[in-house]
Design an enzyme around this catalytic site. Sequence first.
Site, PDB file in Angstrom:
ATOM      1  N   THR A  15     -12.121  -8.317  51.447  1.00  0.00           N
ATOM      2  CA  THR A  15     -12.329  -7.678  52.550  1.00  0.00           C
ATOM      3  C   THR A  15     -11.144  -6.312  52.888  1.00  0.00           C
ATOM      4  OG1 THR A  15     -10.813  -9.005  53.882  1.00  0.00           O
ATOM      5  CG2 THR A  15     -13.089  -9.545  53.798  1.00  0.00           C
ATOM      6  N   ASP A  16     -11.331  -5.307  53.670  1.00  0.00           N
ATOM      7  CA  ASP A  16     -10.255  -4.411  53.863  1.00  0.00           C
ATOM      8  C   ASP A  16      -9.531  -4.960  55.085  1.00  0.00           C
ATOM      9  OD1 ASP A  16     -11.959  -4.180  56.126  1.00  0.00           O
ATOM     10  OD2 ASP A  16     -12.995  -2.147  55.443  1.00  0.00           O
ATOM     11  N   GLN A  17      -8.916  -3.853  55.378  1.00  0.00           N
ATOM     12  CA  GLN A  17      -7.760  -4.187  56.698  1.00  0.00           C
ATOM     13  C   GLN A  17      -8.682  -4.600  58.002  1.00  0.00           C
ATOM     14  OE1 GLN A  17      -5.208  -1.117  57.365  1.00  0.00           O
ATOM     15  NE2 GLN A  17      -3.769  -2.383  58.430  1.00  0.00           N
TER      16      GLN A  17
END
Length: 138
Positions: A15-17
């Site tokens: 996942t990203d931030q």
Amino acid sequence: MQISETSVDVRYAETDQMGVVYHANYLVWMEIGRTRLIEDLGFRYADMEKEGILSPVIDIEISYKMPVRYGEKAYIKTWVEEYDGIRVTYGYEITTERGELSVKALSKHACVKKTNFRPVSIKKVFPDWHEAYEKAKK
């Protein structure tokens, strides 16, 4: 048409931030689905490679509809969309654990000789795979 199904647990590293699955990870999940389909048909990519044949991606079409998030499970459906004896197009739908469509995609592959990347006929080199693909395609 044969549809194979599998699932993946979304890991934090995917996942990203924002906690949303990074777009390139869907390609990895498509490979997981494609491998499952091939196994469900009774074959293994590794066996093909032992024979000196590779199956590179030659085209990808992907449409992102809704994100999958960290901590969720993603469900992957995979099938043979098109097959002509040399090229195979796999279709994919990836859904959220709530059943919502996240990704719809196609990946096109050709079988080639490992030594020179020249295309080979699946029908001639792997007649059992050819027959299975003919039966499984859409």
